[in-house]
Design a protein around this motif. Structure first.
Motif, PDB file in Angstrom:
ATOM      1  N   ILE A 272      26.714  -5.191  46.917  1.00 33.80           N
ATOM      2  CA  ILE A 272      27.462  -4.487  47.961  1.00 33.80           C
ATOM      3  C   ILE A 272      26.632  -3.344  48.529  1.00 33.80           C
ATOM      4  O   ILE A 272      26.589  -3.118  49.748  1.00 33.80           O
ATOM      5  CB  ILE A 272      28.798  -3.950  47.403  1.00 33.80           C
ATOM      6  N   LEU A 273      25.949  -2.634  47.646  1.00 31.78           N
ATOM      7  CA  LEU A 273      25.109  -1.519  48.081  1.00 31.78           C
ATOM      8  C   LEU A 273      24.036  -2.000  49.053  1.00 31.78           C
ATOM      9  O   LEU A 273      23.772  -1.378  50.093  1.00 31.78           O
ATOM     10  CB  LEU A 273      24.463  -0.866  46.858  1.00 31.78           C
ATOM     11  N   GLY A 274      23.407  -3.118  48.732  1.00 30.78           N
ATOM     12  CA  GLY A 274      22.362  -3.657  49.587  1.00 30.78           C
ATOM     13  C   GLY A 274      22.872  -4.240  50.886  1.00 30.78           C
ATOM     14  O   GLY A 274      22.185  -4.195  51.916  1.00 30.78           O
ATOM     15  N   GLU A 275      24.103  -4.767  50.858  1.00 27.27           N
ATOM     16  CA  GLU A 275      24.667  -5.403  52.049  1.00 27.27           C
ATOM     17  C   GLU A 275      25.232  -4.382  53.037  1.00 27.27           C
ATOM     18  O   GLU A 275      25.125  -4.555  54.250  1.00 27.27           O
ATOM     19  CB  GLU A 275      25.786  -6.372  51.650  1.00 27.27           C
TER      20      GLU A 275
ATOM     21  N   ILE B 288      18.432  -1.183  49.053  1.00 26.21           N
ATOM     22  CA  ILE B 288      18.336  -1.072  47.599  1.00 26.21           C
ATOM     23  C   ILE B 288      18.520  -2.439  46.950  1.00 26.21           C
ATOM     24  O   ILE B 288      19.469  -3.171  47.273  1.00 26.21           O
ATOM     25  CB  ILE B 288      19.384  -0.073  47.068  1.00 26.21           C
ATOM     26  N   VAL B 289      17.609  -2.779  46.036  1.00 30.64           N
ATOM     27  CA  VAL B 289      17.682  -4.074  45.352  1.00 30.64           C
ATOM     28  C   VAL B 289      17.830  -3.935  43.842  1.00 30.64           C
ATOM     29  O   VAL B 289      18.238  -4.887  43.172  1.00 30.64           O
ATOM     30  CB  VAL B 289      16.445  -4.952  45.671  1.00 30.64           C
ATOM     31  N   ASP B 290      17.523  -2.768  43.290  1.00 31.73           N
ATOM     32  CA  ASP B 290      17.655  -2.578  41.846  1.00 31.73           C
ATOM     33  C   ASP B 290      17.687  -1.086  41.541  1.00 31.73           C
ATOM     34  O   ASP B 290      17.230  -0.263  42.355  1.00 31.73           O
ATOM     35  CB  ASP B 290      16.489  -3.246  41.107  1.00 31.73           C
ATOM     36  N   ALA B 291      18.215  -0.755  40.378  1.00 25.05           N
ATOM     37  CA  ALA B 291      18.298   0.650  39.986  1.00 25.05           C
ATOM     38  C   ALA B 291      18.486   0.755  38.485  1.00 25.05           C
ATOM     39  O   ALA B 291      19.102  -0.121  37.854  1.00 25.05           O
ATOM     40  CB  ALA B 291      19.458   1.354  40.711  1.00 25.05           C
ATOM     41  N   GLY B 292      17.952   1.837  37.915  1.00 19.31           N
ATOM     42  CA  GLY B 292      18.140   2.093  36.491  1.00 19.31           C
ATOM     43  C   GLY B 292      19.565   2.521  36.192  1.00 19.31           C
ATOM     44  O   GLY B 292      20.369   2.775  37.094  1.00 19.31           O
TER      45      GLY B 292
ATOM     46  N   VAL C   9      35.255  -2.412  53.976  1.00 16.54           N
ATOM     47  CA  VAL C   9      34.803  -3.306  52.908  1.00 16.54           C
ATOM     48  C   VAL C   9      34.419  -2.495  51.673  1.00 16.54           C
ATOM     49  O   VAL C   9      34.809  -2.821  50.539  1.00 16.54           O
ATOM     50  CB  VAL C   9      33.600  -4.163  53.373  1.00 16.54           C
ATOM     51  N   VAL C  10      33.657  -1.425  51.886  1.00 14.75           N
ATOM     52  CA  VAL C  10      33.244  -0.574  50.774  1.00 14.75           C
ATOM     53  C   VAL C  10      34.451   0.151  50.185  1.00 14.75           C
ATOM     54  O   VAL C  10      34.580   0.283  48.959  1.00 14.75           O
ATOM     55  CB  VAL C  10      32.176   0.443  51.230  1.00 14.75           C
ATOM     56  N   LYS C  11      35.349   0.612  51.040  1.00 15.36           N
ATOM     57  CA  LYS C  11      36.543   1.324  50.577  1.00 15.36           C
ATOM     58  C   LYS C  11      37.377   0.441  49.655  1.00 15.36           C
ATOM     59  O   LYS C  11      37.866   0.894  48.606  1.00 15.36           O
ATOM     60  CB  LYS C  11      37.374   1.767  51.778  1.00 15.36           C
TER      61      LYS C  11
ATOM     62  N   LEU D 218      21.576   7.702  51.675  1.00 16.57           N
ATOM     63  CA  LEU D 218      22.309   6.483  52.046  1.00 16.57           C
ATOM     64  C   LEU D 218      22.883   6.590  53.455  1.00 16.57           C
ATOM     65  O   LEU D 218      23.331   7.663  53.873  1.00 16.57           O
ATOM     66  CB  LEU D 218      23.464   6.240  51.078  1.00 16.57           C
ATOM     67  N   PHE D 219      22.911   5.455  54.156  1.00 15.82           N
ATOM     68  CA  PHE D 219      23.484   5.377  55.497  1.00 15.82           C
ATOM     69  C   PHE D 219      24.379   4.142  55.579  1.00 15.82           C
ATOM     70  O   PHE D 219      23.947   3.033  55.232  1.00 15.82           O
ATOM     71  CB  PHE D 219      22.389   5.268  56.564  1.00 15.82           C
ATOM     72  N   ASN D 220      25.613   4.319  56.035  1.00  8.99           N
ATOM     73  CA  ASN D 220      26.473   3.168  56.286  1.00  8.99           C
ATOM     74  C   ASN D 220      25.864   2.280  57.353  1.00  8.99           C
ATOM     75  O   ASN D 220      25.184   2.763  58.269  1.00  8.99           O
ATOM     76  CB  ASN D 220      27.859   3.616  56.753  1.00  8.99           C
ATOM     77  N   GLU D 221      26.104   0.981  57.248  1.00  7.15           N
ATOM     78  CA  GLU D 221      25.713   0.061  58.320  1.00  7.15           C
ATOM     79  C   GLU D 221      26.318   0.562  59.630  1.00  7.15           C
ATOM     80  O   GLU D 221      27.513   0.844  59.706  1.00  7.15           O
ATOM     81  CB  GLU D 221      26.235  -1.353  58.029  1.00  7.15           C
TER      82      GLU D 221
END
Length: 409
Positions: free
Chosen positions: A127-130, A81-85, A105-107, A183-186
């Motif tokens: 963070i979402l994209g990484e 994901i790179v952008d969102a409304g 990291v996300v937590k 969505l899927f965690n790394e």
């Protein structure tokens, strides 16, 4: 951006040229508050894409609905994901919170923030994209029709299929509604497998259409969908699995045995039969009856779209059994409904898409339990190509040398 395109079919029976085009297109942008823009990491070619390449008549009917002269094809993909409304960010924040426990990291980033607070963080999208990969349910539904209100979005009356009715994912970027994002965690599932979860979902939906735990199953058609259905049925607890396919032309019996049947056996098939050979077809019937005490199988999953396989299905299904149809046949078939269906109490189901999101949840669970590793270790992905080399990928599928073919922008 670069993309793979198909021209809209002409009207009035004119020739719809085979093949696809690789060309420049303007990258899509966020237009609605609920839109999400993704950078495509990898797409995967499916049978529908091959049919579009060949300009099949069944797809011609669907693609005449296009409101523009050309469409970006492809509906299987993994992205970032790179952008969102604005509205999409809050929905994505809710998804992030739900998945934050498995990533320190996300937590830490989420902390005690609610979705609205999280969505407003300056580095939220970064963070979402990484930390996450994404895919999407590419059957876009209206959410308001009778079926959608029943929770049956997979049979929405007004479905728009991306890559057929509107732009798809064989490009550098794609924009989809946030309600379709997964969505899927790394590290949760390899991105190479996420790239064809749309297809795994078809097979999973077929298998989940009828109980298979401790049941006998026949999978008719050992292409990509048949192989995945075999693997899913085994993971779901099927007691015995019979698989068929048909050698033809340059795709010899030896090649069938060494490729598709080898994988089917690895995925859990107990018996495989080349039904193009009379002695093998006879052996198929005899073996099924012998191993089911002359009863027939509990469930048939028809994945080939060949009417000869339909005939096999009615011959080997037990009284009171189930036949689930995913493969798309051409033309018409005669059927004695009284003899083959009604008096035998057989249930027939047509399978379209994936149940949203029950099928996604089930296949996520199966893939995490080892199915993803099995697909990767077995060589199910036969080609991993740059997007511009798409001709090589489609040629591999036509020759039978390719199974799952990835295309990377």
């Amino acid at each position: 951006m670069k993309a793979i395109l198909k021209d809209k079919p002409p009207l009035d029976g004119q020739v719809w040229k085979t093949g696809l085009r690789f060309a420049d297109k303007t990258a899509p942008e966020i237009e609605e508050s609920g839109d999400v823009k993704l950078r495509v990491v990898a797409g995967a070619i499916c049978g529908t894409d091959a049919g579009i390449y060949e300009s099949k008549e069944s797809l011609r009917r669907e693609m005449t609905k296009l409101t523009k002269p050309e469409v970006i094809i492809g509906h299987e993909f993994c992205g970032k994901i790179v952008d969102a409304g604005t509205r999409a960010r809050e929905v994505l924040a809710t998804l992030m919170i739900a998945k934050s426990k498995s990533d320190p990291v996300v937590k830490k980033f989420v902390g005690h923030k609610n979705a609205r607070q999280l969505a407003k963080q300056k580095d939220f999208l970064e963070i979402l994209g990484e930390r996450f990969y994404s895919s999407a349910e590419m059957h876009i539904t209206d959410g308001t029709c009778y079926q959608c209100r029943l929770g049956e979005r997979h049979v929405c009356q007004n479905t728009i299929i991306r890559g057929i009715h509107d732009d798809g994912a064989f490009a550098e970027f794609v924009v989809v509604p946030v309600q379709n994002i997964v969505l899927f965690n790394e590290g949760e599932i390899p991105p190479e497998v996420i790239a064809f979860m749309d297809a795994i979902g078809n097979a999973t939906h077929t298998v989940q259409s009828t109980p298979v735990l401790r049941e006998t199953v026949a999978v008719l058609g050992c292409g990509v969908q048949g192989l995945m259905a075999t693997a899913v049925a085994k993971f779901a607890g099927a007691k015995k699995i019979f698989v068929t396919d048909a050698s033809h032309g340059n795709f010899s019996n030896e090649k069938l045995q060494s490729t598709r049947f080898r994988l089917a056996t690895e995925y859990g098939a107990d018996h495989c039969f080349d039904v193009s050979l009379p002695e093998e077809k006879k052996s198929f019937y005899n073996t099924v009856m012998k191993e089911t005490n002359n009863t027939g199988v509990d469930a048939v999953f028809e994945m080939s779209g060949n009417y000869r396989a339909y005939e096999d299905a009615f011959r080997i299904v037990r009284m009171g059994g189930n036949i689930s149809l995913l493969g798309l046949p051409s033309g018409l078939m005669q059927l004695d409904f009284a003899k083959d269906v009604i008096f035998r109490g057989v249930t027939i189901r047509g399978i379209i898409g994936r149940r949203v999101f029950e099928t996604w949840d089930l296949m996520r669970d199966l893939l995490k339990k080892g199915l993803a590793k099995k697909f990767l270790a077995s060589g199910f992905i036969t080609h991993d190509l740059p997007l511009e080399n798409f001709e090589e990928g489609f040629a591999a599928l036509r020759s039978g040398d390719g199974l799952k073919v990835l295309l990377r922008p």
